[in-house]
Design a protein around this motif. Sequence first.
Motif, PDB file in Angstrom:
ATOM      1  N   TYR A 232      -6.812  -6.706  50.072  1.00 44.05           N
ATOM      2  CA  TYR A 232      -7.945  -7.016  49.203  1.00 44.05           C
ATOM      3  C   TYR A 232      -9.192  -7.126  50.069  1.00 44.05           C
ATOM      4  O   TYR A 232      -9.197  -7.818  51.090  1.00 44.05           O
TER       5      TYR A 232
ATOM      6  N   THR B 209     -13.442  -7.809  49.630  1.00 48.29           N
ATOM      7  CA  THR B 209     -14.619  -8.087  48.813  1.00 48.29           C
ATOM      8  C   THR B 209     -15.717  -7.169  49.329  1.00 48.29           C
ATOM      9  O   THR B 209     -16.229  -7.349  50.434  1.00 48.29           O
TER      10      THR B 209
ATOM     11  N   SER C  17     -10.066   3.691  52.222  1.00 48.25           N
ATOM     12  CA  SER C  17     -10.195   4.079  50.818  1.00 48.25           C
ATOM     13  C   SER C  17     -11.621   4.500  50.513  1.00 48.25           C
ATOM     14  O   SER C  17     -12.575   3.999  51.112  1.00 48.25           O
TER      15      SER C  17
ATOM     16  N   VAL D  93     -14.445   3.824  48.557  1.00 47.57           N
ATOM     17  CA  VAL D  93     -14.919   2.704  47.745  1.00 47.57           C
ATOM     18  C   VAL D  93     -16.120   3.165  46.931  1.00 47.57           C
ATOM     19  O   VAL D  93     -17.090   3.687  47.485  1.00 47.57           O
TER      20      VAL D  93
ATOM     21  N   ASP E 187     -17.331   1.055  44.172  1.00 47.89           N
ATOM     22  CA  ASP E 187     -17.885  -0.077  43.431  1.00 47.89           C
ATOM     23  C   ASP E 187     -17.836  -1.327  44.304  1.00 47.89           C
ATOM     24  O   ASP E 187     -17.053  -1.407  45.240  1.00 47.89           O
ATOM     25  N   THR E 188     -18.704  -2.280  43.984  1.00 46.94           N
ATOM     26  CA  THR E 188     -18.694  -3.549  44.703  1.00 46.94           C
ATOM     27  C   THR E 188     -17.739  -4.524  44.015  1.00 46.94           C
ATOM     28  O   THR E 188     -17.252  -4.256  42.927  1.00 46.94           O
TER      29      THR E 188
ATOM     30  N   GLN F 192     -11.775  -5.368  45.730  1.00 47.72           N
ATOM     31  CA  GLN F 192     -11.102  -4.069  45.645  1.00 47.72           C
ATOM     32  C   GLN F 192      -9.804  -4.110  46.440  1.00 47.72           C
ATOM     33  O   GLN F 192      -9.731  -4.764  47.472  1.00 47.72           O
TER      34      GLN F 192
ATOM     35  N   CYS G 216      -7.819  -2.002  48.846  1.00 45.26           N
ATOM     36  CA  CYS G 216      -8.158  -0.869  49.718  1.00 45.26           C
ATOM     37  C   CYS G 216      -7.079  -0.645  50.760  1.00 45.26           C
ATOM     38  O   CYS G 216      -6.356  -1.557  51.132  1.00 45.26           O
TER      39      CYS G 216
END
Length: 173
Positions: free
Chosen positions: A124, A126, A156, A158, A160-161, A164, A166
Amino acid sequence: GTGDRIPLAEGTWNAILDVARWFQRNRANITGAGPMIPDNKRSCTLVHVRNDTGASREAFTCAKINGLVISQAEKPSDTFTHPVFKLAAIGAATDPFVILRDPLQASGPWQHGYAAADGVCTAYVTVSDVAHGYASPAAASSYLESATSGPARILSAVTDTGLQLCEVQFEGS
């Protein structure tokens, strides 16, 4: 032969059922991660850990490595062949850390599990900026935090904020 009775006490049988139920329940809690990778297909180094953080921990979160459960002075052969690392809450971005593969309880038999210490694993993160290509542990958090540099490279794509799931690679791997 086949069909022979296995002499198990009621308590032992109930403990086996508890383990099976726990496994099914916790596998269902890991969403979006896909199937667990078979042992012979891993791309990370797994270490045995004990959760000493004082709180239950989710799979794919990070924790600080805080020494060995059994010291080399106590049992040198055990620490060499089967080291078990104590986990603590992250205190600083520079803390040595692992990424949990298993959800861990705060105490009891499910306090032990495995964590990635090197290589590529799921974690995970942020994400505060989609342009960030790295992640670091964040003080007082169990999630990695995106950054322009750090000990874990985000593999990954990414888009979006926010929080996530990853694929990350420990730097130096």
